[in-house]
Write an enzyme that holds these catalytic residues in place. Sequence first.
Site, PDB file in Angstrom:
ATOM      1  N   ASP A  44      52.477  47.520  11.189  1.00  0.00           N
ATOM      2  CA  ASP A  44      51.305  47.660  11.994  1.00  0.00           C
ATOM      3  C   ASP A  44      51.375  48.779  12.280  1.00  0.00           C
ATOM      4  OD1 ASP A  44      49.621  45.904  13.346  1.00  0.00           O
ATOM      5  OD2 ASP A  44      50.441  43.935  13.911  1.00  0.00           O
ATOM      6  N   ASP A  77      42.753  39.985  10.858  1.00  0.00           N
ATOM      7  CA  ASP A  77      43.954  38.464  11.513  1.00  0.00           C
ATOM      8  C   ASP A  77      42.925  37.436  11.694  1.00  0.00           C
ATOM      9  OD1 ASP A  77      46.138  40.253  12.483  1.00  0.00           O
ATOM     10  OD2 ASP A  77      44.978  41.364  14.529  1.00  0.00           O
TER      11      ASP A  77
HETATM   12  C1  DGJ Z   1      48.010  41.912  14.882  1.00  0.00           C
HETATM   13  C2  DGJ Z   1      48.275  41.886  13.380  1.00  0.00           C
HETATM   14  O1  DGJ Z   1      47.060  41.775  13.133  1.00  0.00           O
HETATM   15  C3  DGJ Z   1      49.436  40.435  13.356  1.00  0.00           C
HETATM   16  O2  DGJ Z   1      49.532  40.050  12.275  1.00  0.00           O
HETATM   17  C4  DGJ Z   1      50.723  40.636  14.161  1.00  0.00           C
HETATM   18  O3  DGJ Z   1      50.760  41.487  13.456  1.00  0.00           O
HETATM   19  C5  DGJ Z   1      50.467  40.761  15.377  1.00  0.00           C
HETATM   20  N1  DGJ Z   1      49.773  42.643  15.452  1.00  0.00           N
HETATM   21  C6  DGJ Z   1      51.221  41.203  15.865  1.00  0.00           C
HETATM   22  O4  DGJ Z   1      51.593  41.885  17.180  1.00  0.00           O
END
Ligand code: DGJ
Length: 744
Positions: A474, A542
């Site tokens: 991430d 997301d």
């Molecule tokens: C952002 C990501 O896109 C989510 O899927 C998740 O992993 C969160 N960060 C966790 O902090």
Amino acid sequence: MNIIYSEVSKQFHLFNEEVSYIFKVLHNGHLCNLYYGSKLNHKDDFKNFYFESDLGATSYINDESKISFEYIRQEYSTFGCTDFTEGSYEIVQKDESYITDFKYKSHKIYDGKNKISNGDLPATFSNGDVKTLEVTLFDDKIGCELVLNYSIFKNKSVIARSTVVKSLKEEIKITRLMSSTVDFEGDNFELLQLEGAWIRERHIEKSKLRKGKQSIYSLRGCSSPQHNPFFALGKGEIKEYTGEVYGFNFVYSGNFLAEIDVNHYSNTRVNVGIHPFKFEANLKKGEVFETPEVILSYSNKGLNGLSQTNHKLIKENLMKNYELPPIVINNWEATYFDFDEQKLLNLAKKAKEIGVETFVLDDGWFGRRNDATSSLGDWYVNENKLPNGITGLCKKINDLGMNFGLWIEPEMVNKESELYKQKPDWAIQTPNRNMSQGRNQYVLDFANDEVVEYIYEKISNILNSCNISYVKWDMNRHITEGYSKTLQNQGLFYHKYILGVYKLMRKLTEQFPKIMFENCSSGGGRFDLGMLYYSPQIWTSDNTDPVDRLNIQEGTSIAYPLRAISNHISVAPNHQTGRKTPISMRANVAYFGCFGYELDLTKNDENELKLFKSQIEFYKKYRNLIIEGDFYRTTESGIKNNYCWQVVSKDKKESIVGAYQIKSETNELRKVIKLVGLNKDTQYCVTGFQQTFFGDELMNVGIPITKYFNGVSMNFEDMKESVENEGVYGICDYSSQIFLIKAI
Ligand code: DGJ
């Protein structure tokens, strides 16, 4: 595919079955573009393509000729010598002058293609299907070489370009160095770009080119969800199945500039490269600078043809670690930070029961991290949550018969962390200035090799500690106050940062070749070819709402294959939009890519779990077809009410069609889904129909969909269950259906 140089005409012709790219050495030694488009029969001299004009009110390079770079289409241009644009590059010399005169010196043609910067930069590779041309230009005053690289691929209308500068004599300062310039004749183009922001990535936007400059760029330290580095130019209007379309995509994850400049003679120039703002590379004698690669793709079968070319190239010549994606359960939307070992195991057990293959533990397993305020940088397990460590949890997951995946965010640090306490100057900052935060976190200075090596040690220790088969990488904030104390030249800061990221990715992917890396940046904030080189899939967004995902996935599919597009089923009401959609809609959208779940399965009833189980059976059965088949958007791409996606197997014997309706359309006669990509003379059966159809019927007329419910003839309550469960396209809001097409 071939590359021919004709000595007499001094013309280069790069071509394969689909595309031709032609340029020549002018009598003054400069390079001029003659043609880029559908394949042409080879000739030793495309004489008529070149012309010189005696134009009014312009400047010519000397008294004898009528060469003016205001109208002559160039291969690589510079400002100041009859070209009044910013050009492709700028090289500043000791005396602060910037005029150069690069003339053809030599060229090489060879099979295959070389790595860029010895592999420091990701780039396409050859599988015995590439030929490369390197043209070396030389400026004898400053003793500097400029090398233009062109690689053409077999059976793909793609040319990859990059640029190299070698200083052989004196110190020079490069303040602009595009990876490629393409000058087109004419300005009747439509531009398609993929625009967005967090949770609304890669929405398709189209506009007519206008005179002057228009650009797509990022200055955020990453390619960004705001502007994706892919864009396309269509001759006239961009259509899905007809017309000429030119694609450009940058194999780079940092600051970029894609610049289109339409001039007063209606020539259109396209420059793609590292963003020149805040960029500067100083080369001493003997030093070299290499740019990242740009992928030029071409289609005379509309946008869908261009997408298919790009999909094929990415799968065959870019993704290092290519295999079919596992079906995952990710605990993020199920638990967020609130979990312990037992909770995770309960989730994993349910996931195993329905057939999920990999359990992915997301954020919150390390340091003292119970929310987003602390612990990034402290890459050791939080034993309060996981008393048996990652090793213990991984073993228990493996014992359930599932693979184990782990989330990391290696480029970041929180002020609330052991790492920050020990190494506060490792967070990117400009001395004596405010440090802006994003999600309470700071970006580590990956331009500093010591930082990269430290993080590498920590992450590789974890990956070595147990049987991890999947990593979600991430990156949740962009760079502010960009500066590195370790660099003498801050003009290289952003580039060195991304080279540091690539170095870590390279080391980890080489050390752990069996681990599948999934990329993520607050969803699809770094969805680019640089990332796809190391990680074959990217968490698309997301936003898991299937209605929003229609736009996001459709936009993403323009440039990237389904193998790259990671999709999960989540709960309704959806956490990002509050929208309530049927389970069938969520699944039918998520199937088109790498499939998984992201919800608390312990809260689902037996009926829902049964549905999930059958979805997983479906995906397992057709995963190969979905990932390896050819993908079609069967209607014109863009925002609309009805979407239809189709994958067709290479032998055209099998196809899956997903049809989606957002809002119910009232008093509609019927719906028809027109298919593509089938064999016209083959007979097919279609799920839900007793009769068979010839391919030509399905492609010219389509699948007829009778409206089940019209407010008169049927009770909606009777339909409700099948809408929720199986999906029935076209009868109410958020309705969708999957059709299987099989040759008989
Ligand atoms: C952002 C990501 O896109 C989510 O899927 C998740 O992993 C969160 N960060 C966790 O902090």
